[in-house]
Design a protein around this motif. Structure first.
Motif, PDB file in Angstrom:
ATOM      1  N   CYS A 148      -9.622 -38.903   6.321  1.00 37.77           N
ATOM      2  CA  CYS A 148     -11.203 -38.613   6.528  1.00 37.77           C
ATOM      3  C   CYS A 148     -11.768 -39.677   5.521  1.00 37.77           C
ATOM      4  O   CYS A 148     -11.480 -40.063   4.575  1.00 37.77           O
ATOM      5  CB  CYS A 148     -11.434 -37.251   6.477  1.00 37.77           C
ATOM      6  N   HIS A 149     -12.899 -40.091   5.865  1.00 37.49           N
ATOM      7  CA  HIS A 149     -14.004 -40.914   5.317  1.00 37.49           C
ATOM      8  C   HIS A 149     -14.820 -40.081   4.472  1.00 37.49           C
ATOM      9  O   HIS A 149     -15.226 -40.705   3.344  1.00 37.49           O
ATOM     10  CB  HIS A 149     -14.720 -41.686   6.112  1.00 37.49           C
ATOM     11  N   LEU A 187     -19.121 -33.403  -2.262  1.00 35.12           N
ATOM     12  CA  LEU A 187     -18.791 -34.223  -1.419  1.00 35.12           C
ATOM     13  C   LEU A 187     -17.903 -35.257  -1.626  1.00 35.12           C
ATOM     14  O   LEU A 187     -18.130 -35.736  -2.697  1.00 35.12           O
ATOM     15  CB  LEU A 187     -20.100 -34.879  -0.758  1.00 35.12           C
ATOM     16  N   TYR A 188     -17.037 -35.764  -0.754  1.00 38.44           N
ATOM     17  CA  TYR A 188     -16.138 -37.005  -1.202  1.00 38.44           C
ATOM     18  C   TYR A 188     -16.557 -37.957  -0.201  1.00 38.44           C
ATOM     19  O   TYR A 188     -16.826 -37.637   1.167  1.00 38.44           O
ATOM     20  CB  TYR A 188     -14.729 -36.481  -0.820  1.00 38.44           C
ATOM     21  N   VAL A 189     -16.624 -39.259  -0.627  1.00 37.53           N
ATOM     22  CA  VAL A 189     -17.080 -40.279   0.439  1.00 37.53           C
ATOM     23  C   VAL A 189     -16.272 -41.262  -0.215  1.00 37.53           C
ATOM     24  O   VAL A 189     -16.133 -41.667  -1.482  1.00 37.53           O
ATOM     25  CB  VAL A 189     -18.385 -40.854   0.032  1.00 37.53           C
ATOM     26  N   GLU A 190     -15.358 -42.021   0.873  1.00 39.28           N
ATOM     27  CA  GLU A 190     -14.453 -42.956   0.451  1.00 39.28           C
ATOM     28  C   GLU A 190     -14.836 -44.020  -0.301  1.00 39.28           C
ATOM     29  O   GLU A 190     -16.116 -44.706   0.222  1.00 39.28           O
ATOM     30  CB  GLU A 190     -13.486 -43.518   1.739  1.00 39.28           C
ATOM     31  N   ARG A 191     -14.496 -44.590  -1.146  1.00 42.06           N
ATOM     32  CA  ARG A 191     -15.011 -45.472  -2.142  1.00 42.06           C
ATOM     33  C   ARG A 191     -15.682 -46.895  -1.287  1.00 42.06           C
ATOM     34  O   ARG A 191     -16.743 -47.363  -1.412  1.00 42.06           O
ATOM     35  CB  ARG A 191     -13.916 -46.321  -3.177  1.00 42.06           C
ATOM     36  N   SER A 192     -14.725 -47.471  -0.136  1.00 42.71           N
ATOM     37  CA  SER A 192     -15.124 -48.518   0.462  1.00 42.71           C
ATOM     38  C   SER A 192     -16.280 -48.046   1.438  1.00 42.71           C
ATOM     39  O   SER A 192     -17.136 -49.280   1.765  1.00 42.71           O
ATOM     40  CB  SER A 192     -13.885 -49.114   1.196  1.00 42.71           C
ATOM     41  N   GLY A 207     -11.090 -46.858  14.659  1.00 47.26           N
ATOM     42  CA  GLY A 207     -12.092 -47.421  13.714  1.00 47.26           C
ATOM     43  C   GLY A 207     -13.344 -46.578  13.728  1.00 47.26           C
ATOM     44  O   GLY A 207     -14.592 -47.119  13.603  1.00 47.26           O
ATOM     45  N   VAL A 208     -13.158 -45.188  13.800  1.00 48.97           N
ATOM     46  CA  VAL A 208     -14.364 -44.278  13.882  1.00 48.97           C
ATOM     47  C   VAL A 208     -14.498 -43.574  12.723  1.00 48.97           C
ATOM     48  O   VAL A 208     -13.178 -42.959  12.203  1.00 48.97           O
ATOM     49  CB  VAL A 208     -14.333 -43.413  15.252  1.00 48.97           C
ATOM     50  N   LEU A 209     -15.596 -43.316  12.267  1.00 48.44           N
ATOM     51  CA  LEU A 209     -15.754 -42.428  11.093  1.00 48.44           C
ATOM     52  C   LEU A 209     -15.539 -41.025  11.145  1.00 48.44           C
ATOM     53  O   LEU A 209     -15.660 -40.514  12.261  1.00 48.44           O
ATOM     54  CB  LEU A 209     -17.263 -42.540  10.570  1.00 48.44           C
TER      55      LEU A 209
END
Ligand SMILES: Cc1ncc(COP(=O)(O)O)c(C=O)c1O
Length: 387
Positions: free
Chosen positions: A203-204, A223-228, A180-182
């Protein structure tokens, strides 16, 4: 992969050997055409008007990047370089005093300095995951380190700026998810060189640049950032593109990853980045990766047999970045000698200033870096070596 076409699209390879793709690659003709056309459009119509005409192509940049890394277009922000893209993610994380950031010895100084800054400003703790016997991140050590519930983030480069191993990012991602770690991945040297699939990696967040193995223009990245995660991450900077003013007292941050962007950008370069991604997709990232590894393996093998040269890459899986030292010559001397008129070979030097932890650990001040492109012909790849 059509090597002949690749070389036709890269006319400079007839005059020089460009082994500096980890610095900035040679842009292929389709990238140059897209950018030149847009600059001409700006000159004839005006900058805003030209961008308006290219709105569909500009949207397509997000789709192409999404396809390249297996993400959705709304999870992508186009930002001026990998450092700023990475910063936007890192500084936006709500790290608290005592939170632990895990990184690798191969961390890029441009990322390590922000860790130190947040250590000073917010009291976070930095822990470096030790290497295993192959010189890559030890998965068993990482697993143990993740037992500490103060660990808030794993952040490391898939391939370091000074070569070395391709880190086992899918296993690292799986451990991060289980704990549960980013996980923030620096894919600056990986994107365009090897398959990068954010779903497989888990990866998040991921930061990358345009000008290296992807062969896009300078001054561009993403940059990619996971939607959630995106909507829970408040960007450290906001402007009127990232957010909108609702009343004199209230603003609303946009929902997608473009909250990490800012309004003004180099539109020609953004289109160039899109063209570079499409160029890579058309060739197929997997065959490119196979070829780059094959060429780099060949160069390493040839270097091993030459007195005075010491190959310096560690790890089970190695990338197209071939690093070495020479007994009698400094990296700068080799770089200058190779760049000379007869040879015209571009290599670069990588010093301890970019990857201090790793270089200290290996007792190195600098290495020569020959970062091989997919356009190289095998018989040419060692013609420069002393026999
Ligand atoms: C591993 C790594 N991360 C980040 C960066 C920074 O990329 P940029 O110069 O696009 O900000 C580099 C640049 O060399 C790099 O090699």
């Amino acid at each position: 992969m059509n090597i002949e076409q690749l070389r036709i699209d890269t006319p400079a390879v007839a005059q020089l050997i460009h082994f500096n793709n980890a610095g900035a690659a040679l842009m292929p003709a389709p990238v140059i055409e897209v950018m030149t056309r847009h600059i001409q459009l700006e000159a004839s119509l005006g900058g805003y008007e030209a961008a308006g005409k290219q709105s569909a192509e500009l949207e397509n940049v997000y789709c192409a990047i999404g396809q390249l890394i297996n993400a959705q277009p709304d999870e992508i922000a186009v930002i001026e370089n990998a450092t700023r893209a990475w910063d936007m993610a890192f500084y936006s994380l709500p790290l608290q005093p005592g939170d632990v950031v895990l990184t690798s010895p191969t961390e890029y100084a441009g990322n390590y300095i922000p860790y130190l800054q947040l250590k000073q400003q917010r009291g976070i703790e930095i822990r470096v995951i030790p290497n295993d016997e192959h010189g890559q991140v030890s998965l068993s050590a990482l697993k143990d380190m993740l037992d500490d519930d103060r660990v808030a983030l794993i952040s490391l480069p898939v391939i370091a700026t000074n070569g070395g191993p391709v880190q086992p990012i899918e296993q690292i991602g799986a451990l991060a998810r289980a704990a549960g770690v980013l996980f923030l991945l620096d894919a600056c040297q990986g994107v365009g060189q090897m398959p990068i699939d954010v779903q497989k990696i888990g990866c998040h967040m991921l930061a990358a640049t345009s000008r290296k193995y992807l062969r896009g223009p300078r001054g561009m990245g993403f940059l990619y950032v996971e939607r959630s995660l995106c909507q829970n991450l408040e960007p450290v900077f906001l402007d009127l593109h990232a957010a909108s003013l609702q009343t004199a007292h209230r603003f609303k941050i946009r929902a997608d990853a473009r909250r990490f962007e800012n309004w003004e950008c180099n539109v020609a370069a953004k289109l160039g980045l899109g063209a570079a991604v499409e160029y890579a997709l058309a060739q197929g990232v997997e065959p490119m990766w196979q070829r780059i590894q094959q060429l780099a393996g060949y160069l390493r093998q040839r270097l091993t047999g030459i007195p005075g040269f010491t190959p310096r890459d560690l790890g089970i899986q190695k990338s197209g970045i071939v690093t070495f030292t020479h007994r009698d010559s400094s990296a700068a001397q080799l770089q200058q000698w190779l760049a000379g008129q007869e040879k015209r070979i571009n290599v670069s030097t990588s010093t301890f200033r970019s990857t201090l932890l790793d270089m200290q650990h290996r007792d190195l001040l600098e290495v020569s870096r020959a970062s091989l492109p997919r356009t190289t012909l095998k018989q040419k790849s060692t013609q420069w070596l002393p026999r």
